[in-house]
Write a protein that holds these residues in place. Structure first.
Motif, mmCIF file in Angstrom:
data_model
loop_
_atom_site.group_PDB
_atom_site.id
_atom_site.type_symbol
_atom_site.label_atom_id
_atom_site.label_comp_id
_atom_site.label_asym_id
_atom_site.label_seq_id
_atom_site.Cartn_x
_atom_site.Cartn_y
_atom_site.Cartn_z
ATOM 1 N N GLY A 149 0.792 -7.812 -15.085
ATOM 2 C CA GLY A 149 1.500 -7.765 -13.814
ATOM 3 C C GLY A 149 2.374 -6.524 -13.697
ATOM 4 N N GLY A 150 3.084 -6.205 -14.780
ATOM 5 C CA GLY A 150 3.918 -5.004 -14.781
ATOM 6 C C GLY A 150 3.099 -3.734 -14.658
ATOM 7 N N SER A 151 1.956 -3.707 -15.343
ATOM 8 C CA SER A 151 1.091 -2.530 -15.272
ATOM 9 C C SER A 151 0.523 -2.355 -13.866
ATOM 10 C CB SER A 151 -0.054 -2.652 -16.286
ATOM 11 O OG SER A 151 0.444 -2.679 -17.607
ATOM 12 N N LEU A 152 0.121 -3.463 -13.253
ATOM 13 C CA LEU A 152 -0.384 -3.393 -11.879
ATOM 14 C C LEU A 152 0.672 -2.793 -10.952
ATOM 15 C CD1 LEU A 152 -2.359 -4.039 -9.581
ATOM 16 C CD2 LEU A 152 -1.431 -6.377 -9.557
ATOM 17 N N ALA A 153 1.904 -3.277 -11.067
ATOM 18 C CA ALA A 153 2.986 -2.767 -10.224
ATOM 19 C C ALA A 153 3.220 -1.278 -10.481
ATOM 20 C CB ALA A 153 4.260 -3.562 -10.477
ATOM 21 N N ALA A 154 3.200 -0.871 -11.755
ATOM 22 C CA ALA A 154 3.457 0.527 -12.098
ATOM 23 C C ALA A 154 2.388 1.452 -11.516
ATOM 24 C CB ALA A 154 3.524 0.688 -13.611
ATOM 25 N N TRP A 155 1.116 1.052 -11.613
ATOM 26 C CA TRP A 155 0.036 1.894 -11.083
ATOM 27 C C TRP A 155 0.109 1.971 -9.565
ATOM 28 C CZ3 TRP A 155 -3.956 4.731 -13.422
ATOM 29 C CH2 TRP A 155 -3.945 4.723 -14.815
ATOM 30 N N VAL A 178 2.816 1.666 -7.665
ATOM 31 C CA VAL A 178 3.960 2.501 -7.309
ATOM 32 C C VAL A 178 3.629 3.979 -7.533
ATOM 33 C CG1 VAL A 178 6.319 3.120 -7.948
ATOM 34 C CG2 VAL A 178 5.690 0.712 -7.686
ATOM 35 N N SER A 179 2.951 4.275 -8.633
ATOM 36 C CA SER A 179 2.612 5.674 -8.925
ATOM 37 C C SER A 179 1.712 6.265 -7.847
ATOM 38 C CB SER A 179 1.942 5.778 -10.304
ATOM 39 O OG SER A 179 0.585 5.356 -10.260
ATOM 40 N N ILE A 180 0.810 5.453 -7.324
ATOM 41 C CA ILE A 180 -0.057 5.923 -6.240
ATOM 42 C C ILE A 180 0.770 6.146 -4.973
ATOM 43 C CG2 ILE A 180 -1.995 5.317 -4.743
ATOM 44 C CD1 ILE A 180 -3.099 3.656 -7.119
ATOM 45 N N ALA A 181 1.671 5.221 -4.701
ATOM 46 C CA ALA A 181 2.485 5.296 -3.477
ATOM 47 C C ALA A 181 3.376 6.529 -3.457
ATOM 48 C CB ALA A 181 3.329 4.033 -3.333
ATOM 49 N N VAL A 182 3.902 6.917 -4.619
ATOM 50 C CA VAL A 182 4.804 8.073 -4.667
ATOM 51 C C VAL A 182 4.059 9.362 -5.003
ATOM 52 C CG1 VAL A 182 6.749 6.610 -5.314
ATOM 53 C CG2 VAL A 182 5.398 7.704 -7.118
ATOM 54 N N ARG A 183 2.736 9.283 -5.035
ATOM 55 C CA ARG A 183 1.879 10.446 -5.298
ATOM 56 C C ARG A 183 2.122 11.061 -6.675
ATOM 57 N NH1 ARG A 183 -1.290 12.193 -1.698
ATOM 58 N NH2 ARG A 183 -1.319 14.343 -2.470
ATOM 59 N N TRP A 184 2.378 10.201 -7.640
ATOM 60 C CA TRP A 184 2.393 10.579 -9.044
ATOM 61 C C TRP A 184 1.438 9.637 -9.788
ATOM 62 C CZ3 TRP A 184 4.706 14.042 -12.481
ATOM 63 C CH2 TRP A 184 5.557 14.989 -11.903
ATOM 64 N N PRO A 185 0.162 9.631 -9.400
ATOM 65 C CA PRO A 185 -0.775 8.663 -9.988
ATOM 66 C C PRO A 185 -0.792 8.730 -11.512
ATOM 67 C CG PRO A 185 -1.946 10.477 -8.930
ATOM 68 C CD PRO A 185 -0.515 10.596 -8.513
ATOM 69 N N LEU A 186 -0.693 7.560 -12.131
ATOM 70 C CA LEU A 186 -0.591 7.516 -13.587
ATOM 71 C C LEU A 186 -1.810 8.108 -14.276
ATOM 72 C CD1 LEU A 186 1.070 4.044 -14.246
ATOM 73 C CD2 LEU A 186 2.037 6.317 -14.619
ATOM 74 N N SER A 213 -5.319 9.945 -7.409
ATOM 75 C CA SER A 213 -4.858 8.777 -6.652
ATOM 76 C C SER A 213 -6.024 7.839 -6.356
ATOM 77 C CB SER A 213 -4.187 9.220 -5.349
ATOM 78 O OG SER A 213 -2.981 9.925 -5.604
ATOM 79 N N ARG A 214 -7.159 8.403 -5.957
ATOM 80 C CA ARG A 214 -8.334 7.569 -5.685
ATOM 81 C C ARG A 214 -8.758 6.801 -6.935
ATOM 82 N NH1 ARG A 214 -12.462 11.438 -2.115
ATOM 83 N NH2 ARG A 214 -11.024 11.796 -0.354
ATOM 84 N N ALA A 215 -8.841 7.514 -8.044
ATOM 85 C CA ALA A 215 -9.294 6.869 -9.276
ATOM 86 C C ALA A 215 -8.266 5.874 -9.810
ATOM 87 C CB ALA A 215 -9.605 7.920 -10.334
ATOM 88 N N SER A 216 -6.994 6.096 -9.532
ATOM 89 C CA SER A 216 -5.959 5.182 -10.026
ATOM 90 C C SER A 216 -6.084 3.802 -9.396
ATOM 91 C CB SER A 216 -4.565 5.771 -9.752
ATOM 92 O OG SER A 216 -4.298 6.867 -10.606
ATOM 93 N N TRP A 217 -6.653 3.724 -8.194
ATOM 94 C CA TRP A 217 -6.897 2.411 -7.588
ATOM 95 C C TRP A 217 -7.838 1.582 -8.460
ATOM 96 C CZ3 TRP A 217 -4.105 0.241 -3.984
ATOM 97 C CH2 TRP A 217 -3.406 1.027 -3.062
ATOM 98 N N LEU A 218 -8.797 2.239 -9.084
ATOM 99 C CA LEU A 218 -9.731 1.532 -9.964
ATOM 100 C C LEU A 218 -9.002 0.946 -11.163
ATOM 101 C CD1 LEU A 218 -12.701 0.818 -10.551
ATOM 102 C CD2 LEU A 218 -12.905 3.033 -11.726
ATOM 103 N N TRP A 219 -8.080 1.729 -11.729
ATOM 104 C CA TRP A 219 -7.326 1.249 -12.884
ATOM 105 C C TRP A 219 -6.371 0.125 -12.496
ATOM 106 C CZ3 TRP A 219 -8.132 2.675 -17.918
ATOM 107 C CH2 TRP A 219 -9.032 3.733 -18.108
ATOM 108 N N ALA A 220 -5.778 0.231 -11.309
ATOM 109 C CA ALA A 220 -4.913 -0.848 -10.837
ATOM 110 C C ALA A 220 -5.717 -2.131 -10.657
ATOM 111 C CB ALA A 220 -4.238 -0.447 -9.527
#
Length: 231
Positions: free
Chosen positions: A107-113, A115-123, A149-156
């Protein structure tokens, strides 16, 4: 002329991450196996015995990681999670609570990924660029930022899948099913994410972009005659 076969710089950068999957899968498998055997033979404290099995396996993994060159803090993460999970399960008296730290971590990892996409600092950009030795250069390349950012959605999405599967099983007290799901949803999901990341990143890059290994400050401007894709 387009090259018929491209290398995968993101898969290369993430190649070492597969080792960390054992930190989650093997201690979990040990807990469930020992817990089942202890229950079957009528042994005392099945949760304690299962937890000890998980801690021992996690400890062996930590030592192997440490001797292989990882820093003690990084190598001991899996061990600390196994100890915490065992203590929680012992405190509540519920074997299924052994999986609670992993569910919370997802759950924490999902939130972190997200947020990172939203602030344009994709993890994914942070992870890949650090592995490639260019930890900040990608931030000045808007094409790479968009691709990561696109690929980070997959990780989320992988964390969401685990939560959707594990949480109902936890509520239903399905210890064995939780163990199987934890193992099954580790390697396959990470492999899908690792294989799918580069195509998603590449889809955001203009023709001729040199790719993640060579970020372009300010963005890449393809030449009119440039028909080669990023490598």
């Amino acid at each position: 002329m387009r090259r018929g076969r491209r290398d995968d710089p993101i898969l290369e950068a993430l190649a070492g991450s597969g080792r960390g999957m054992a930190d989650a899968a093997l201690p979990t498998a040990a807990f469930v196996l020992v817990w089942l055997v202890a229950q079957a033979v009528g042994g005392p404290e099945p949760i304690l015995l299962g937890g000890l099995g998980a801690v021992v396996v996690a400890g062996v993994i930590a030592v192997v990681r440490w001797r292989g060159g990882e820093r003690p803090r990084a190598a001991s993460v899996g061990l600390l999670i196994a100890v915490a999970a065992t203590l929680i399960a012992l405190y509540t008296g519920r074997a299924e609570d052994f999986f609670l730290p992993r569910i919370i971590a997802n759950g924490g990892s999902l939130a972190a990924w997200l947020v990172s996409i939203a602030v344009r600092w994709p993890l994914l950009g942070l992870v890949v660029s650090t592995a490639l030795g260019r930890p900040r250069a990608w931030r000045d390349d808007p094409d790479l930022v968009r691709g990561y950012s696109r690929a980070s959605w997959l990780w989320a999405a992988q964390y969401l899948v685990r939560i959707v599967v594990l949480l109902p099983l936890w509520f239903a007290d399905q210890v064995v099913a939780l163990g199987i799901a934890q193992v099954v949803l580790t390697w396959p999901l990470v492999l899908v994410c690792a294989l799918g990341s580069w195509p998603l990143v590449r889809s955001a890059l203009p023709p001729g972009h040199p790719g993640p290994r060579h970020p372009v400050e300010g963005g890449f401007v393809p030449a009119t005659s440039d028909v080669a894709g990023p490598t």
